[in-house]
Design an enzyme around this catalytic site. Structure first.
Site, PDB file in Angstrom:
ATOM      1  N   GLY A 122       0.843  -1.199   0.000  1.00 12.91           N
ATOM      2  CA  GLY A 122       0.000   0.000   0.000  1.00 12.91           C
ATOM      3  C   GLY A 122       0.877   1.248   0.000  1.00 12.91           C
ATOM      4  O   GLY A 122       1.913   1.274   0.657  1.00 12.91           O
TER       5      GLY A 122
ATOM      6  N   ASP B 243       2.494  -0.859  12.168  1.00 14.10           N
ATOM      7  CA  ASP B 243       2.412  -2.170  12.810  1.00 14.10           C
ATOM      8  C   ASP B 243       3.702  -2.979  12.729  1.00 14.10           C
ATOM      9  O   ASP B 243       3.674  -4.193  12.890  1.00 14.10           O
ATOM     10  CB  ASP B 243       1.247  -2.963  12.193  1.00 14.10           C
TER      11      ASP B 243
END
Ligand code: ATP
Length: 329
Positions: free
Chosen positions: A15, A134
């Protein structure tokens, strides 16, 4: 191969995240500063497999530090998940004379890099480029701060409507497995609560919120919800409210791709610039198979094994949930 690096290939994958361009600029210019040649690889691993590779000069990364997205484009490449795909990628690297790679992306991108590095003798350095924040071993990922600011900006605007109509709003943000954006977005936006995957797998957060007298004193309420198969995201929760708690007038906004775009914040530009330079320093120092992380403002080398360890996932600070609820009275 270390010590003989002449040409560094750079790619962005997975992404897109704001700050990827700033990272590309830093990698390219630091590499040239250190005497390396640079090649830009288009569309992530797809460009490596399909040989979409061009020479990069310092001027090719001019005027991009403030731009969202990535000038190299990004893609998800199924072929690179196969041994045959990675072999093609390696052959193209050899053909192009690329001796080392800097990859910018999220956990999938780094997992692919680690697999590739284990199969072929290629020095690879990863930069954590993802809005999700993350990745283990780094306090922040490139793009997270910008996405958080975008979420805050949206919450501020939705609050005007929520107040005017005395409604309950669920605002869905990205972060399928990690609640960093939802939780910190909720604090920054002055929301009443955050429903995040880390907690939802243990407790029914919606039932708890309602039981705890949620919204008894408020004209309106805003709850940030991380997209999640566990809760069904904002749509799933709103459906439950309509069925189980019909006294609430509930509305849903899904921020979706709004969160990815836009000009990176100063913090993301600085982080990307420092990490890009650190990636080249790492190669100069003979490091390989490491991700660059920021640890208490210092640039650190985090082995892929640590950055991607599933036993040692980056955890949310649960005290922030208390902060959120204490401030929402
Ligand atoms: P984001 O966090 O924004 O989703 P990401 O880097 O995690 O970014 P992915 O789509 O998961 O995005 O991964 C990007 C690419 O990395 C994949 O399209 C694939 O080419 C490669 N990749 C991911 N996992 C593997 C793997 N196990 N082996 C080889 N390549 C992989």
């Amino acid at each position: 191969m270390i010590g003989r690096i002449k040409t560094v290939g750079v790619l962005t994958s997975g992404g897109d995240a704001p700050g990827m361009n700033a990272a590309l600029r830093a990698v390219t210019r630091s590499a040239i500063y250190n005497g390396f040649k640079v090649k830009g690889i288009y569309r992530g691993y797809r460009g490596l497999v399909e040989d979409e590779i061009v020479d990069f000069e310092a001027k090719d990364v001019s005027g991009i530090i403030h731009r969202g997205g990535t000038i190299l484009r990004t893609a998800r490449c199924k072929e690179f998940r196969t041994p045959e795909g990675r072999k093609k990628a390696y052959e193209n690297m050899q053909k192009q004379g690329i001796d080392a790679l800097v990859v910018i992306g999220g956990d999938g991108t780094l997992t692919g890099a680690w697999q590739f590095a284990r199969e072929f003798d290629v020095p690879i350095v990863g930069l954590p480029g993802t809005i999700d924040n993350d990745l283990n071993g780094t306090d922040h990922t490139i793009g997270y701060d910008t996405a958080l600011n975008t979420i805050m900006w949206c919450v501020d605007r939705i609050r005007d409507t929520a107040n005017s109509h005395e409604r309950l709003f669920f605002i869905e943000v990205m972060g399928r497995d990690a609640g960093f954006l939802a939780l910190n977005g909720a604090i920054a936006g002055g929301a009443e609560a955050a429903i995040i995957p880390e907690i939802s797998i243990e407790n029914d957060q919606l039932a708890q919120l309602i039981e705890n007298g949620f919204r008894t004193t408020k004209r309106s309420s805003i709850v940030l919800v991380a997209e999640s198969p566990v809760t069904g995201g904002a749509m799933g929760l709103a459906e439950r409210v309509r069925n189980e708690y019909p006294q609430y007038d509930v509305r849903v906004t899904i921020l979706g791709h709004l969160q990815r775009g836009g000009s990176p914040t100063a913090q993301d530009r600085i982080l990307a610039s420092r990490m890009g330079e650190a990636a080249i320093d790492a190669l100069v120092e003979g490091q390989r198979n490491v991700m660059i992380g920021d640890d208490d403002e210092q640039m650190v080398y985090v082995p892929f094994s640590k950055a991607l360890s599933s036993d040692n996932k980056k955890t949310i600070d649960r005290h922030l949930l208390d902060t959120l609820s204490h401030l929402a009275i």
